[in-house]
Design a protein around this motif. Structure first.
Motif, mmCIF file in Angstrom:
data_model
loop_
_atom_site.group_PDB
_atom_site.id
_atom_site.type_symbol
_atom_site.label_atom_id
_atom_site.label_comp_id
_atom_site.label_asym_id
_atom_site.label_seq_id
_atom_site.Cartn_x
_atom_site.Cartn_y
_atom_site.Cartn_z
ATOM 1 N N TYR A 139 0.834 -1.198 0.000
ATOM 2 C CA TYR A 139 0.000 0.000 0.000
ATOM 3 C C TYR A 139 0.871 1.251 0.000
ATOM 4 O O TYR A 139 1.970 1.283 0.552
ATOM 5 C CB TYR A 139 -0.893 0.033 1.242
ATOM 6 C CG TYR A 139 -1.821 -1.149 1.365
ATOM 7 C CD1 TYR A 139 -3.120 -1.097 0.883
ATOM 8 C CD2 TYR A 139 -1.387 -2.335 1.970
ATOM 9 C CE1 TYR A 139 -3.978 -2.183 0.998
ATOM 10 C CE2 TYR A 139 -2.231 -3.431 2.091
ATOM 11 C CZ TYR A 139 -3.520 -3.355 1.596
ATOM 12 O OH TYR A 139 -4.359 -4.432 1.704
ATOM 13 N N GLU A 140 0.326 2.285 -0.631
ATOM 14 C CA GLU A 140 0.919 3.614 -0.522
ATOM 15 C C GLU A 140 -0.178 4.649 -0.693
ATOM 16 O O GLU A 140 -1.187 4.403 -1.362
ATOM 17 C CB GLU A 140 2.030 3.816 -1.552
ATOM 18 C CG GLU A 140 1.574 3.754 -2.995
ATOM 19 C CD GLU A 140 2.725 3.950 -3.968
ATOM 20 O OE1 GLU A 140 3.805 4.362 -3.521
ATOM 21 O OE2 GLU A 140 2.528 3.703 -5.166
ATOM 22 N N ARG A 141 0.036 5.778 -0.059
ATOM 23 C CA ARG A 141 -0.968 6.849 -0.132
ATOM 24 C C ARG A 141 -0.764 7.620 -1.430
ATOM 25 O O ARG A 141 0.366 7.919 -1.826
ATOM 26 C CB ARG A 141 -0.806 7.745 1.085
ATOM 27 C CG ARG A 141 -1.823 8.846 1.200
ATOM 28 C CD ARG A 141 -1.804 9.455 2.598
ATOM 29 N NE ARG A 141 -2.653 8.710 3.511
ATOM 30 C CZ ARG A 141 -2.265 8.214 4.673
ATOM 31 N NH1 ARG A 141 -1.011 8.337 5.059
ATOM 32 N NH2 ARG A 141 -3.119 7.581 5.460
ATOM 33 N N LEU A 142 -1.852 7.923 -2.134
ATOM 34 C CA LEU A 142 -1.782 8.760 -3.330
ATOM 35 C C LEU A 142 -1.564 10.201 -2.879
ATOM 36 O O LEU A 142 -2.412 10.778 -2.174
ATOM 37 C CB LEU A 142 -3.073 8.649 -4.138
ATOM 38 C CG LEU A 142 -3.037 9.178 -5.570
ATOM 39 C CD1 LEU A 142 -2.020 8.425 -6.412
ATOM 40 C CD2 LEU A 142 -4.411 9.074 -6.221
ATOM 41 N N GLU A 182 -3.195 -3.197 -14.587
ATOM 42 C CA GLU A 182 -2.040 -3.389 -13.715
ATOM 43 C C GLU A 182 -2.402 -3.952 -12.352
ATOM 44 O O GLU A 182 -1.557 -3.998 -11.461
ATOM 45 C CB GLU A 182 -1.311 -2.053 -13.535
ATOM 46 C CG GLU A 182 -0.802 -1.449 -14.829
ATOM 47 C CD GLU A 182 -0.006 -0.183 -14.592
ATOM 48 O OE1 GLU A 182 0.932 -0.219 -13.780
ATOM 49 O OE2 GLU A 182 -0.349 0.843 -15.190
ATOM 50 N N SER A 183 -3.620 -4.380 -12.122
ATOM 51 C CA SER A 183 -4.061 -4.889 -10.814
ATOM 52 C C SER A 183 -3.758 -3.877 -9.712
ATOM 53 O O SER A 183 -3.162 -4.194 -8.684
ATOM 54 C CB SER A 183 -3.398 -6.234 -10.501
ATOM 55 O OG SER A 183 -3.844 -7.225 -11.379
ATOM 56 N N LEU A 184 -4.169 -2.637 -9.944
ATOM 57 C CA LEU A 184 -4.082 -1.582 -8.931
ATOM 58 C C LEU A 184 -5.463 -1.364 -8.335
ATOM 59 O O LEU A 184 -6.463 -1.320 -9.066
ATOM 60 C CB LEU A 184 -3.574 -0.279 -9.542
ATOM 61 C CG LEU A 184 -2.165 -0.298 -10.135
ATOM 62 C CD1 LEU A 184 -1.849 1.044 -10.778
ATOM 63 C CD2 LEU A 184 -1.146 -0.611 -9.062
ATOM 64 N N PHE A 185 -5.513 -1.185 -7.024
ATOM 65 C CA PHE A 185 -6.786 -1.001 -6.337
ATOM 66 C C PHE A 185 -6.729 0.295 -5.534
ATOM 67 O O PHE A 185 -5.788 0.512 -4.758
ATOM 68 C CB PHE A 185 -7.070 -2.198 -5.422
ATOM 69 C CG PHE A 185 -7.045 -3.511 -6.149
ATOM 70 C CD1 PHE A 185 -8.162 -3.976 -6.808
ATOM 71 C CD2 PHE A 185 -5.879 -4.266 -6.219
ATOM 72 C CE1 PHE A 185 -8.139 -5.169 -7.510
ATOM 73 C CE2 PHE A 185 -5.837 -5.464 -6.917
ATOM 74 C CZ PHE A 185 -6.971 -5.915 -7.559
ATOM 75 N N ALA A 188 -3.495 0.186 -3.470
ATOM 76 C CA ALA A 188 -3.019 -1.158 -3.149
ATOM 77 C C ALA A 188 -2.612 -1.844 -4.444
ATOM 78 O O ALA A 188 -3.296 -1.723 -5.458
ATOM 79 C CB ALA A 188 -4.112 -1.957 -2.446
ATOM 80 N N LYS A 189 -1.508 -2.532 -4.413
ATOM 81 C CA LYS A 189 -1.072 -3.278 -5.588
ATOM 82 C C LYS A 189 -0.504 -4.622 -5.150
ATOM 83 O O LYS A 189 -0.047 -4.779 -4.017
ATOM 84 C CB LYS A 189 -0.039 -2.498 -6.392
ATOM 85 C CG LYS A 189 1.261 -2.206 -5.670
ATOM 86 C CD LYS A 189 2.268 -1.513 -6.577
ATOM 87 C CE LYS A 189 1.830 -0.107 -6.918
ATOM 88 N NZ LYS A 189 2.861 0.609 -7.695
ATOM 89 N N GLU A 190 -0.555 -5.562 -6.073
ATOM 90 C CA GLU A 190 -0.003 -6.870 -5.767
ATOM 91 C C GLU A 190 1.504 -6.770 -5.546
ATOM 92 O O GLU A 190 2.204 -6.049 -6.247
ATOM 93 C CB GLU A 190 -0.288 -7.835 -6.917
ATOM 94 C CG GLU A 190 -1.724 -8.273 -7.034
ATOM 95 C CD GLU A 190 -1.894 -9.357 -8.078
ATOM 96 O OE1 GLU A 190 -1.933 -10.541 -7.701
ATOM 97 O OE2 GLU A 190 -1.993 -9.012 -9.263
ATOM 98 N N ARG A 191 1.974 -7.483 -4.574
ATOM 99 C CA ARG A 191 3.412 -7.522 -4.307
ATOM 100 C C ARG A 191 4.103 -8.294 -5.423
ATOM 101 O O ARG A 191 3.624 -9.344 -5.850
ATOM 102 C CB ARG A 191 3.680 -8.177 -2.947
ATOM 103 C CG ARG A 191 3.144 -7.350 -1.778
ATOM 104 C CD ARG A 191 3.188 -8.136 -0.487
ATOM 105 N NE ARG A 191 4.542 -8.509 -0.111
ATOM 106 C CZ ARG A 191 5.384 -7.745 0.576
ATOM 107 N NH1 ARG A 191 4.990 -6.531 0.974
ATOM 108 N NH2 ARG A 191 6.599 -8.159 0.886
#
Length: 757
Positions: free
Chosen positions: A19-22, A330-333, A344-347
């Motif tokens: 996870y990272e904050r936008l 890109e499997s970004l949530f 959130a993105k897949e590791r």
């Protein structure tokens, strides 16, 4: 900072998401405003706020465009698949659908809040530009053939439309009663999925919809999830039923209230709104939202991972304040809340390696590094161990490739590795990965590798010479080595070409030119132009033309100021010289006029088809000389042209009749000259030749009175196709009569009257 709490903090199981904050522009926006909705495209994001603004953002959160849509909450934003058109609706009833690059489109204000809007996925490409809006009813808009907007009501009477999702030809929407699906292609509503928990207020616990694919809809409402598959009905069962139907393939309850759903392969990502009981107070309090990955089963689900997210102001948020959007590419949530947006993105494999290192699982980290090496390069020991591991496995190419990332700018380590690869006989493997830029190894290292290639692989050697900058090694040393090899194999084209390239780098262009000419190499012209070698090729023009006439002639014409074709050092064969003169004449009829007399002879000798066009177009050729040449060679057509041009038309006509025996050409010639004497000569010559008479009867009607010809025909002569010829004469005559009618009260006919008995 953003804190993520796995549900089982002591678990040895590796997390699935990171996870990272936008941040960037989003941080400032949410300090002054609050997020109300967002939609995601592969290339950018579109964020709506409570103060009626819409921001376009790049994937890092930087603002690229801002739209002032309303003064109140933006309820929904919809993008088509191309990302070129956007649909926006707001709480004050405004609906806008426009192109992001044109702003042209649909702008309307309604007298009730518009909660949802959805564009046809192919909106930009389609002609009718369909989209739907939802307030107290669901409306379909489309452009008709007059370019006007036509409105159709798809549904009404069941409360406010709270959500809509359009995928391919299927539109799914939710209202107070349940979820409907409409097939836009067949114009049929195909299902009605009722909501389970009717005690929950639909405005506080809204329905979440997402399409997994073109035929699978996922519905989350309250704490229940349903997966619906749209299927084709058996034609024998249709009767009055829709051509499609919906089958619920999975339905189950969850522990918490659903705020959003997104597909992840065959799994689901679910965003939960969580309420927990206080230890000291009886009432519930709002806890951190959870993002879970679950595996749906027919009547239940299996939890794969679960993370609690510390989003800003989570204590104040309701279920309706959260949204989950995803980027399919890109499997970004994206977890959207009023004051925070978390991605959130897949590791990936690099994250996996970091986790293994953190858990001190070095052996597994080394194995994982074989797949990804991005983050592990800072750990020198692990990096070198990885290279050693690959060498032990005899995976030399991968080991050599990884040297770039492990050794970096350390030239000492690079030299050590090169000598190690030499020891194990694998210099070729590391050759393509050696430093070539500002940081480089000693010249001896590169020369050692070039010598290795020269022993066994001429093509590989040539490739390195082309790819490596010449300053990496001592050019003269390599030239001498190649020369030694050529003594054993003097006709080897690969070595000769490479030697020419080495000479070129060393600015010994004459040596390179000799080799290229010897090899008839296509790059010879590029070498000449690039290094201005025109003074060196005057005595080599014949060689150049011998293997590529077109390029050689073009080069001569383009560089007349540098190469003279009349130079004694530039002796051209007649055919080559003719080709040069031919192209020169096509470029400029006057430029080579001093050669026109010679050009006539060359055309006559080597290229007769182009002689007559040249005679017609040239204004500088000596006519008498040309006539002499053509007469000597019995070139009738050319002689006829020249006689005509010199004014001797009667002799020209005589040649056509006597030499060519072509009545049509003779008639055409007489027509062009329009001379009565020529017509008389033609008739006199033809009067005892029936085929010629036929030709004259068919063609001279508008130039000579046919009666004169008919009177001179001997009685009893058989003339081919006489009837047809006479009919044509009558037709021509009738046409002349009509043209000679004089307007007015009285008419008279002039001209001869032909009577046929």
């Amino acid at each position: 900072c953003l804190c993520v709490f796995p549900q089982e903090e002591d678990s040895e199981e590796e997390p699935k998401l990171k996870y990272e904050r936008l941040a960037n522009g989003v941080t400032e926006i949410l300090q002054q405003d609050a997020a109300s909705c967002m939609t995601v495209h592969d290339k950018f994001l579109a964020l709506g706020t409570h103060f009626g603004k819409v921001f376009l953002l790049d994937i890092q959160g930087n603002v690229t465009q801002k739209y002032e849509i309303s003064s109140v909450k933006i309820n929904q934003i919809s993008l088509d698949e191309s990302g070129e058109h956007v649909g926006i609706c707001s709480e004050d009833g405004k609906v806008q659908v426009f192109g992001l690059y044109t702003r042209e489109g649909f702008h309307e204000n309604f007298d009730c809040p518009i909660k949802v809007v959805a564009l046809h996925p192919q909106f930009s490409k389609s002609n009718n530009k369909q989209f739907v809006t939802g307030g107290n009813k669901l409306l379909l808009y489309e452009r008709n053939w007059l370019n006007r907007w036509k409105t159709s009501t798809l549904h009404e009477g069941e409360g406010t439309i709270t959500n809509v999702k359009w995928r391919a030809n299927l539109i799914a929407w939710a209202n107070s009663v349940g979820v409907k699906i409409y097939d836009i292609s067949s114009k049929q509503r195909i299902t009605n999925v009722l909501r389970d928990n009717t005690s929950l207020r639909p405005d506080m616990y809204p329905c979440s919809l997402c399409w997994k694919d073109n035929t699978t809809l996922i519905i989350g409402w309250g704490s229940s999830i349903k997966m619906c598959a749209v299927k084709e009905r058996d034609p024998t069962e249709i009767r009055d039923l829709p051509s499609r139907y919906v089958e619920i393939v999975s339905a189950f309850e969850t522990e918490f209230f659903i705020s959003g759903l997104a597909p992840l392969a065959d799994q689901l990502v679910t965003l939960y709104f969580v309420k927990e009981n206080s230890e000291h107070m009886e009432e519930e309090f709002r806890a951190r939202p959870r993002l879970d990955i679950i595996q749906p089963l027919p009547e239940s689900c299996e939890e794969i991972s679960s993370d609690a997210l510390t989003v800003r102001n989570f204590q104040e948020n309701e279920c309706r304040d959260y949204r989950l959007e995803h980027s399919e590419g890109e499997s970004l949530f994206y977890i959207i809340s009023p004051k925070d947006i978390v991605v959130a993105k897949e590791r990936d494999q690099d994250d996996h390696i970091d986790w293994l290192l953190d858990k001190k699982k070095y052996e597994e980290a080394l194995m994982a590094a074989e797949i990804s090496f991005k983050n592990i390069k800072r750990h020198d020991k692990i990096g070198m161990a990885y290279i050693n591991h690959l060498v032990e496995k005899k995976d030399y190419d991968t080991a050599a490739r990884k040297c770039q990332k492990v050794l970096g700018k350390n030239m000492d380590l690079w030299e050590n590795e090169v000598y190690r690869f030499k020891t194990i006989g694998q210099l070729k493997a590391i050759s393509q990965y050696l430093p070539r830029g500002d940081l480089r190894l000693r010249p001896a290292i590169y020369e050692m590798i070039l010598h290795e290639f020269l022993k066994t692989d001429y093509e590989g050697f040539a490739t390195l010479i082309r790819e490596w900058p010449g300053e990496l090694y001592n050019n003269m040393t390599i030239v001498q080595t190649v020369t030694d090899h050529l003594k054993k194999d003097p006709t080897n084209s690969i070595l000769l070409t490479t030697l020419a390239e080495l000479y070129t780098y060393d600015q010994r262009y004459d040596r390179a030119l000799e080799i290229y000419l010897r090899l008839r190499h296509k790059d010879v012209y590029q070498l000449i132009h690039k290094h201005n070698l025109f003074s060196s090729i005057e005595d080599k023009i014949v060689l150049l033309m011998d293997f590529d006439k077109e390029k050689a002639v073009d080069m001569l014409l383009d560089n007349e100021d540098k190469i003279s074709v009349s130079s004694p050092r530039c002796p051209l064969h007649h055919t080559f010289f003719l080709q040069y003169l031919h192209k020169l004449f096509k470029r400029d009829h006057h430029k080579g006029q001093k050669y026109h007399e010679r050009q006539i002879s060359l055309y006559a000798e080597y290229d007769r088809p182009n002689l007559l066009p040249f005679l017609r177009d040239s204004t500088h050729c000596p006519l008498e000389k040309a006539l002499e040449i053509c007469q000597q060679r019995h070139f009738v057509e050319e002689t006829v042209f020249l006689l005509s041009r010199m004014g001797n038309c009667r002799r020209a006509l005589q040649m056509i009749m006597e030499e060519l025996g072509d009545v049509d050409k003779a008639i055409e010639f007489a027509k062009e000259q329009d001379d009565a004497e020529l017509w008389e000569d033609l008739i006199s010559y033809s009067i005892d030749k029936p085929p010629f008479i036929t030709g004259l009867l068919n063609n001279i009607g508008t130039h000579v009175d046919p009666i004169l010809l008919i009177h001179r025909i001997k009685e009893g002569m058989e003339i081919p196709n006489l009837r047809d010829s006479l009919v044509k004469i009558l037709q021509d005559y009738n046409l002349q009569v009509q043209l000679r009618l004089i307007p007015g009260p009285h008419c008279r006919i002039t001209g001869p009257i032909l009577r046929l008995n």
